[in-house]
Design a protein around this motif. Sequence first.
Motif, short mmCIF file in Angstrom:
data_model
loop_
_atom_site.label_atom_id
_atom_site.label_comp_id
_atom_site.label_asym_id
_atom_site.label_seq_id
_atom_site.Cartn_x
_atom_site.Cartn_y
_atom_site.Cartn_z
N ASP A 156 0.30 -1.14 -0.35
CA ASP A 156 -0.18 -0.33 0.27
C ASP A 156 0.76 1.22 -0.12
OD1 ASP A 156 -1.53 1.98 0.41
OD2 ASP A 156 -3.05 1.31 1.35
N ARG A 157 0.91 2.22 -0.86
CA ARG A 157 1.38 2.91 -1.32
C ARG A 157 0.79 3.88 -0.61
NH1 ARG A 157 1.10 5.21 -7.36
NH2 ARG A 157 1.76 2.40 -7.25
N GLU A 158 0.16 4.77 0.32
CA GLU A 158 -0.25 5.27 1.07
C GLU A 158 0.02 4.94 2.65
OE1 GLU A 158 -1.82 9.07 2.81
OE2 GLU A 158 -1.30 8.56 0.95
N SER A 159 0.28 4.10 2.89
CA SER A 159 1.16 3.08 3.54
C SER A 159 2.53 3.86 3.93
CB SER A 159 0.17 1.44 4.99
OG SER A 159 0.98 1.39 4.92
N VAL A 160 3.09 3.28 3.07
CA VAL A 160 4.59 3.58 3.00
C VAL A 160 4.96 5.63 3.31
CG1 VAL A 160 6.81 3.41 1.65
CG2 VAL A 160 5.25 0.90 1.52
N ARG A 161 4.19 5.64 2.86
CA ARG A 161 4.71 7.29 2.53
C ARG A 161 3.80 7.71 4.23
NH1 ARG A 161 1.79 11.97 3.40
NH2 ARG A 161 0.00 10.98 3.57
N LEU A 162 3.20 7.08 4.40
CA LEU A 162 2.99 7.43 6.49
C LEU A 162 4.24 6.72 7.07
CD1 LEU A 162 -0.69 6.42 6.86
CD2 LEU A 162 0.21 8.94 6.39
N LEU A 163 4.52 5.77 7.46
CA LEU A 163 5.75 4.89 7.81
C LEU A 163 6.95 6.72 7.67
CD1 LEU A 163 7.34 3.05 9.23
CD2 LEU A 163 7.82 1.98 6.64
N VAL A 164 7.22 6.63 5.73
CA VAL A 164 8.16 7.16 5.63
C VAL A 164 8.34 9.05 6.36
CG1 VAL A 164 9.86 8.42 4.57
CG2 VAL A 164 9.14 5.91 4.17
N GLU A 165 7.25 9.19 6.30
CA GLU A 165 7.25 10.63 6.97
C GLU A 165 6.94 10.85 8.67
OE1 GLU A 165 6.95 13.57 5.37
OE2 GLU A 165 6.91 12.46 3.48
N ASP A 166 6.85 9.82 9.13
CA ASP A 166 6.42 9.46 11.00
C ASP A 166 7.53 9.42 10.86
OD1 ASP A 166 5.05 9.51 13.09
OD2 ASP A 166 4.53 7.45 13.56
N VAL A 167 8.31 8.15 10.39
CA VAL A 167 9.20 8.50 10.78
C VAL A 167 10.70 8.91 10.49
CG1 VAL A 167 12.29 6.83 10.20
CG2 VAL A 167 9.81 5.34 10.88
N GLU A 168 10.43 9.77 9.71
CA GLU A 168 11.68 11.21 9.32
C GLU A 168 11.24 12.55 10.62
OE1 GLU A 168 13.57 12.63 6.87
OE2 GLU A 168 13.74 10.30 5.98
N ALA A 169 10.14 12.80 10.97
CA ALA A 169 9.25 13.23 12.21
C ALA A 169 9.54 13.17 13.11
CB ALA A 169 7.91 13.21 11.63
N SER A 170 9.42 12.15 14.03
CA SER A 170 9.45 11.44 14.87
C SER A 170 10.59 10.79 15.86
CB SER A 170 8.37 10.61 15.09
OG SER A 170 8.22 9.23 14.78
N VAL A 171 11.44 10.03 14.33
CA VAL A 171 12.15 8.68 14.98
C VAL A 171 14.12 10.12 14.55
CG1 VAL A 171 13.81 7.15 14.82
CG2 VAL A 171 11.54 7.20 14.47
N GLY A 172 14.25 10.98 13.21
CA GLY A 172 15.07 10.85 12.54
C GLY A 172 15.28 11.51 11.71
N PRO A 173 16.37 11.97 10.66
CA PRO A 173 16.43 11.61 9.30
C PRO A 173 17.29 10.29 8.61
CG PRO A 173 17.59 13.55 10.15
CD PRO A 173 17.11 12.90 10.89
N ILE A 174 16.15 9.35 7.41
CA ILE A 174 16.58 8.12 7.14
C ILE A 174 17.31 8.26 6.38
CG2 ILE A 174 15.75 6.19 6.47
CD1 ILE A 174 12.51 7.08 6.59
N GLU A 175 18.78 7.47 7.23
CA GLU A 175 19.77 6.86 6.53
C GLU A 175 19.93 5.77 5.83
OE1 GLU A 175 24.73 5.89 7.91
OE2 GLU A 175 22.79 4.50 7.96
N THR A 176 19.18 4.98 6.15
CA THR A 176 19.37 3.61 5.67
C THR A 176 18.44 2.85 5.72
OG1 THR A 176 21.47 3.27 6.42
CG2 THR A 176 20.30 1.46 5.18
N VAL A 177 17.46 2.01 4.68
CA VAL A 177 16.68 1.61 4.69
C VAL A 177 16.52 0.34 3.79
CG1 VAL A 177 15.36 2.98 2.73
CG2 VAL A 177 13.39 1.52 4.07
#
Length: 319
Positions: A63-84
């Motif tokens: 689900d593309r929207e589910s993935v978008r929410l995951l990425v936006e949430d991690v970027e906002a609440s955990v930190g900039p993503i270095e590795t996926v």
Amino acid sequence: MTSQPVAVVVGGSRGLGLIIATELARRGRRVVIAARSEPDLDDAVAQLGGSAVAESRVCDVRDRESVRLLVEDVEASVGPIETVITVAGIIQVGPLESMTFEHFEDAVNTMMWGPINVALTVLPHLRERRRGHIGTVTSIGGMVSPPHLLPYATAKFGAVGFSDGLAAALQGTGVTATTIVPGLMRTGSHERASFVGEAEKEYAWFGPAASIPGLAVDAERAARKMVDAVLSGKPTLLLTPLTHLGVRVHGLMPTTTTRVMGLANRLLPKAPQSGGSETLEGHEAQRRLDSPIVNKLTAWGRTAAERFNERRGASSVTL
């Protein structure tokens, strides 16, 4: 917000994904694991003791929207993503006659569209920062199509093509993409695989193949090589001697390889003559088969399943 580099493992609740998440944590990454099943995620966090994982997220990679929410949430609440790293996968074992359109759709949506959804969603963030790593776990089944695994191979061929092309497209941007091509690994994934046709007979060959040392490699050692390759920006990683051999032989003799796969297909269990086909998960197929020989041959795989959160009773793989 953490000061540690953030790594996201999609399909990180069990099996190879859980092992990769643990290895990334050992390398000083703050790891977020994502998967479809909240119970599996809870079990994984408990197994890791909570210390190795910043967060767990429910995410459907299809689900593309589910993935978008995951990425936006991690970027906002955990930190900039270095590795996926995208590991999420499913295994469906059986003859073509017992496969349906739905088997192919689920495989392609999970293992081809999944990596595409993840990579293209996180990529703008990485490109803006001009650094980062994208890893896609594919399979030897994405380079040489094995018998009785056609939906799996179809999806993995697409994942290989996407990830390889992505690595070329990103050269010079500061962002790297790594195509990880393993063979059989002892993760215990055969316990959650789906078997169709003569399900018990299909399990009788696949379960041991995914368990026996020499055919299936130690997954923790493989995970270390995978993380090394992704963090160093290596475009392609071929794992296991059988993988190297299969790729080279297929490259030199594609027609011969296809004929050998066809011969192997003829030796494997046939579709039920009635046309009916029951789908069984591996643990249930093993229970119904109740073969002392198969039970002994899959002992290494059951041990791996216990360790890596693949046992159904503990609360989804990879070739």
